[in-house]
Design a protein around this motif. Structure first.
Motif, PDB file in Angstrom:
ATOM      1  N   GLU A  44       0.660  -1.210   0.041  1.00 28.86           N
ATOM      2  CA  GLU A  44      -0.805   0.050   0.202  1.00 28.86           C
ATOM      3  C   GLU A  44       1.288   0.993  -0.245  1.00 28.86           C
ATOM      4  O   GLU A  44       1.883   1.021   0.245  1.00 28.86           O
ATOM      5  CB  GLU A  44      -0.780   0.152   1.212  1.00 28.86           C
ATOM      6  CG  GLU A  44      -2.188  -1.052   1.506  1.00 28.86           C
ATOM      7  CD  GLU A  44      -1.779  -2.081   1.991  1.00 28.86           C
ATOM      8  OE1 GLU A  44      -0.462  -1.960   2.233  1.00 28.86           O
ATOM      9  OE2 GLU A  44      -2.506  -2.679   1.802  1.00 28.86           O
ATOM     10  N   ASP A  69      -2.207   6.416   4.091  1.00 31.76           N
ATOM     11  CA  ASP A  69      -2.960   6.362   4.509  1.00 31.76           C
ATOM     12  C   ASP A  69      -2.961   4.799   4.693  1.00 31.76           C
ATOM     13  O   ASP A  69      -3.742   4.745   5.640  1.00 31.76           O
ATOM     14  CB  ASP A  69      -4.396   6.733   4.578  1.00 31.76           C
ATOM     15  CG  ASP A  69      -4.915   7.007   6.177  1.00 31.76           C
ATOM     16  OD1 ASP A  69      -4.600   7.197   6.730  1.00 31.76           O
ATOM     17  OD2 ASP A  69      -5.412   6.343   6.377  1.00 31.76           O
ATOM     18  N   ALA A  70      -2.986   4.038   3.176  1.00 29.45           N
ATOM     19  CA  ALA A  70      -3.325   3.007   2.943  1.00 29.45           C
ATOM     20  C   ALA A  70      -2.749   1.920   3.801  1.00 29.45           C
ATOM     21  O   ALA A  70      -3.294   0.656   4.284  1.00 29.45           O
ATOM     22  CB  ALA A  70      -3.772   1.757   1.907  1.00 29.45           C
ATOM     23  N   THR A 111      -3.392   1.849   8.137  1.00 26.52           N
ATOM     24  CA  THR A 111      -4.973   1.083   7.912  1.00 26.52           C
ATOM     25  C   THR A 111      -4.555  -0.007   7.740  1.00 26.52           C
ATOM     26  O   THR A 111      -5.171  -1.589   8.298  1.00 26.52           O
ATOM     27  CB  THR A 111      -6.261   1.449   6.482  1.00 26.52           C
ATOM     28  OG1 THR A 111      -6.023   2.778   6.884  1.00 26.52           O
ATOM     29  CG2 THR A 111      -7.274   0.462   6.573  1.00 26.52           C
ATOM     30  N   SER A 144      -2.104  -1.739  10.911  1.00 22.37           N
ATOM     31  CA  SER A 144      -3.400  -1.564  12.209  1.00 22.37           C
ATOM     32  C   SER A 144      -3.853  -2.643  12.554  1.00 22.37           C
ATOM     33  O   SER A 144      -4.343  -2.823  14.047  1.00 22.37           O
ATOM     34  CB  SER A 144      -3.679  -0.098  11.829  1.00 22.37           C
ATOM     35  OG  SER A 144      -4.642  -0.303  12.119  1.00 22.37           O
ATOM     36  N   THR A 145      -4.436  -3.368  11.517  1.00 28.34           N
ATOM     37  CA  THR A 145      -4.759  -4.581  12.103  1.00 28.34           C
ATOM     38  C   THR A 145      -3.671  -5.708  12.658  1.00 28.34           C
ATOM     39  O   THR A 145      -4.183  -6.656  12.944  1.00 28.34           O
ATOM     40  CB  THR A 145      -5.056  -5.084  10.641  1.00 28.34           C
ATOM     41  OG1 THR A 145      -4.313  -5.909   9.942  1.00 28.34           O
ATOM     42  CG2 THR A 145      -6.066  -5.032  10.137  1.00 28.34           C
ATOM     43  N   GLN A 162      -2.030   1.107  17.345  1.00 32.68           N
ATOM     44  CA  GLN A 162      -3.567   1.814  17.258  1.00 32.68           C
ATOM     45  C   GLN A 162      -3.587   2.936  17.512  1.00 32.68           C
ATOM     46  O   GLN A 162      -3.449   4.427  16.866  1.00 32.68           O
ATOM     47  CB  GLN A 162      -5.021   0.729  17.286  1.00 32.68           C
ATOM     48  CG  GLN A 162      -5.490  -0.007  16.648  1.00 32.68           C
ATOM     49  CD  GLN A 162      -5.948  -1.523  16.577  1.00 32.68           C
ATOM     50  OE1 GLN A 162      -7.087  -0.945  17.331  1.00 32.68           O
ATOM     51  NE2 GLN A 162      -5.595  -1.846  16.004  1.00 32.68           N
ATOM     52  N   THR A 198      -2.950   6.752  15.369  1.00 28.22           N
ATOM     53  CA  THR A 198      -4.048   8.332  15.201  1.00 28.22           C
ATOM     54  C   THR A 198      -2.749   9.077  15.327  1.00 28.22           C
ATOM     55  O   THR A 198      -3.542   9.882  14.684  1.00 28.22           O
ATOM     56  CB  THR A 198      -5.366   7.258  16.947  1.00 28.22           C
ATOM     57  OG1 THR A 198      -5.459   5.963  16.756  1.00 28.22           O
ATOM     58  CG2 THR A 198      -5.813   9.035  16.701  1.00 28.22           C
ATOM     59  N   ARG A 242      -1.825   9.799  12.212  1.00 25.40           N
ATOM     60  CA  ARG A 242      -3.173  10.687  11.335  1.00 25.40           C
ATOM     61  C   ARG A 242      -2.833  11.869  11.884  1.00 25.40           C
ATOM     62  O   ARG A 242      -3.072  12.920  10.672  1.00 25.40           O
ATOM     63  CB  ARG A 242      -4.463   9.889  11.433  1.00 25.40           C
ATOM     64  CG  ARG A 242      -4.028   7.825  10.265  1.00 25.40           C
ATOM     65  CD  ARG A 242      -5.135   8.251  10.328  1.00 25.40           C
ATOM     66  NE  ARG A 242      -5.401   6.963   9.158  1.00 25.40           N
ATOM     67  CZ  ARG A 242      -5.613   5.866   9.412  1.00 25.40           C
ATOM     68  NH1 ARG A 242      -6.382   5.095  11.138  1.00 25.40           N
ATOM     69  NH2 ARG A 242      -5.905   4.376   8.519  1.00 25.40           N
TER      70      ARG A 242
END
Lengths: 436, 436
Positions: free
Chosen positions: A228, A231-232, A235, A238-239, A246, A250, A253
């Protein structure tokens, strides 16, 4: 006796020094534009102030000062040269509890590290730091990135990339790799940080050597090697993360949003889960300025460290800061042909024609200096030819000769050394003509 | 852990630092007006570079750096912090034989001395030096005096006195007192130098303690305690001197003439046969800036030293220089109310009204910074009252509030914190109004 300089140190002769000062001045003015105030601290600190702040390896890289008098015979040291500008700041905050926060300070001073001397790496080098003490949140972090970026723009390097990560993400990644304590965590961070240099293979080998197992190392790479972009990445990453990691996502971001609002182009920000930054004390976002095309490492970096200052003070003081590595920036500026080219040390040489006209020559030099013109006066009545050569070699644009005829008429011969043009004018007009 | 600073050192917080930088800048600009170029050298030198240059007592006052690794267990040191800026210059000249002379260099850097810490005496302090390497004669000496004097004038201290003597006169005086070698000579010079502090009685006692005899001490005082003023002192003194000392008298006379020609008022020059200057390496005229009314010692000084550089180089390089003691100058400026009073670190605070208006506040701060206005942006959306307090405490002249109504109209409330006056204006006009 032979003259030698200590290994890994440099002298700066006037030609070099003038460009260096101009670069420092640009950084200083940029820091001041953001309302940072200057702090200076002593070159050395008490040894207990410095040790245990950076890790054992680093403690070995300090230059320690031996005690005066008793204790010196068995090598007792009571002080060491500062290793960075961050720990001195923490010490200053603890000693001055009445400093109002948020405290925005900048500091431009040398630091000393006994690293193996190698090309472009020195044992004495300048750091240019800004820190905001006593402010939480993304705005303070963004302001550090923004002021650093504006320095690079002011120096002619708008294409620098600002890599961003967060210490909490890193801690999670280290746990994925199997780190169970902070020591092991640091080992993982040091290895990950080299990914762009030694590749997945190299990092894997280093981790295995350090006792990590293949399966968990693979899990680490599954988390950080992402197809990716932008920002992807966050995401997807973060998984793999715990609530702690996490929180880091945040924070990253929020920092990106605030930094872009502060005028840093979005395309200059690089979300980089492998960015680890060495120092142990970071607690939140970390960042680093890089110009990968130049094959030179970091041009600066920093991050949030909310607990370091509390190690000295009674109270925790959340802090974020960046440090610009002046020496590397200077190397890049030179390679890119962007180094300032300051003029000669004087604009004019007043020559000495002979013993009789010395007083007129001196008073002419006085007059030019009174007019604010950097003026060199030749100091021995040598042959004019030698004086001309001296002025040429130094690149002075003008030269003045006052012989007996000129002196009798309160006049002087002004020679433009760039064009060779030469005119005889009233002494009183010289300043005006030189300034023209 | 307790936070402490090493004995005899200081931190400079922004309020102090800004005034310090202004004073340094004034000195720097004055040096540059005379065509001096800047040199910087490393904080430490190899230990053999420094030892044996200043005398045994001084060697004890150096901060020595212990070897890294082997040798450290028994206290071996390989480097020491620089003790002045003169020996480093000599080392630089030796390592750079292609530097064209006369070489006019200035250097403004800290030096370190492990002296007993006491009021106004520090273990880390700045010196501001100019030296002219490779020029003989009175003009080079006079230029050093003239540039030092012009620094004092620029700082608001035109009433400084410049004491002048010559090392050859001093050597003759020491011989009159009975000194038969350089060790004994240095003892006499150290004693004479204290005459204004401890009087004839004190100097006599010190010399007797050091093995000199009353009769010769009386002869010394017959030479130096003169009722004459000005040039007559030199004439009277000269009858006591050998040809060597008389050369010194000739050099002093030439120096006085040249210094006056360079614009230093004659009444500021003090012919002072008791002025000895500590360092061992002077060979000709010596000088010192004093303001006796202030009860503070030397504000600076220097002299000619024609052989020191030859100790490192193959060739002798006649050199003359002066050093301004920045710390004492700052003390005098402060006592006289002459210290510059730099403004606050920013001209305006952009406050954060609430979360919604943050982006407008940030872009307003950007715009003001683009306009060259030092702008502080509040970094957390705290109560406006706290933000007002922050701006007041820092002495910012202006403060900006952008609430939802203002933001909707691209306007802002500009408050003049000095007058309390407050107006709502277009954001685009802010820079203009603040700069007005």
């Amino acid at each position: 006796m032979a003259a030698n300089r200590p290994k890994g140190t440099r002298d700066f002769l006037p030609e070099t020094m003038a460009a260096r000062q101009q670069v420092i001045q640009t950084v200083r003015k940029t820091f001041e534009l953001f309302g940072f105030g200057e702090l200076q601290t002593p070159a050395f600190e008490r040894i207990e102030t410095l040790t245990g702040k950076y890790g054992d390896e680093t403690d070995k890289l300090m230059f320690k000062i031996i005690k005066r008098g008793s204790g010196s015979e068995n090598g007792e040291c009571d002080m060491a040269l500062r290793y960075d500008l961050t720990v001195p700041l923490a010490r200053v905050m603890a000693m001055n509890p009445d400093i109002r926060t948020p405290f925005k300070r900048y500091q431009i001073q040398p630091v000393w590290r006994a690293e193996r001397a190698q090309r472009g790496r020195f044992r004495e080098f300048y750091q240019c730091d800004v820190d905001i003490v006593g402010a939480t949140g993304a705005l303070a972090e963004a302001e550090c990135l923004a002021v650093m970026y504006r320095c690079f723009v002011a120096l002619g390097l708008p294409l620098v990339n600002l890599h961003i990560n967060d210490r909490r993400v890193l801690s999670d990644l280290a746990a994925i790799a199997g780190a169970e304590d902070t020591d092991a965590e640091l080992k993982v961070l040091i290895a990950i940080d080299k990914l762009d240099k030694i590749g997945r293979q190299g990092v894997t080998e280093e981790l295995i050597r350090r006792g990590f197992v293949q399966e968990k190392i693979d899990a680490l790479f599954a988390a950080i090697e992402r197809p990716e972009q932008g920002d992807a990445i966050l995401t997807a990453l973060s998984t793999h993360l715990t609530p702690r990691g996490q929180e880091g996502i945040t924070a990253i971001r929020a920092l990106v949003d605030a930094t872009v609002a502060m005028g840093v182009p979005a395309e200059r920000l690089v979300l980089d889960p492998t960015l680890a930054r060495g120092a142990d004390y970071y607690t939140g976002p970390v960042f680093e300025a890089q110009m990968p095309a130049l094959g030179i490492g970091s041009l600066g970096g920093g991050g949030r460290y909310d607990t370091l200052i509390g190690r000295f003070s009674k109270q925790d003081l959340p802090t974020v800061g960046v440090s610009i590595g002046l020496e590397r920036v200077l190397v890049v500026l030179e390679e890119q042909g962007l180094l300032p080219t300051p003029g000669p040390t004087a604009k004019v040489l007043v020559t000495l024609f002979n013993e009789n006209e010395i007083t007129t020559a001196i008073s002419t030099a006085n007059m030019l200096r009174d007019a604010g013109i950097a003026t060199d006066l030749y100091l021995e009545p040598k042959k004019l030819k030698a004086q001309f050569k001296y002025a040429h070699a130094r690149g002075y644009p003008f030269l003045i000769v006052i012989g007996p005829d000129e002196a009798a008429n309160n006049s002087a011969t002004l020679r433009n050394l760039e064009t060779g043009e030469q005119t005889t004018v009233a002494i009183a007009e010289l300043a005006h003509l030189i300034n023209r």
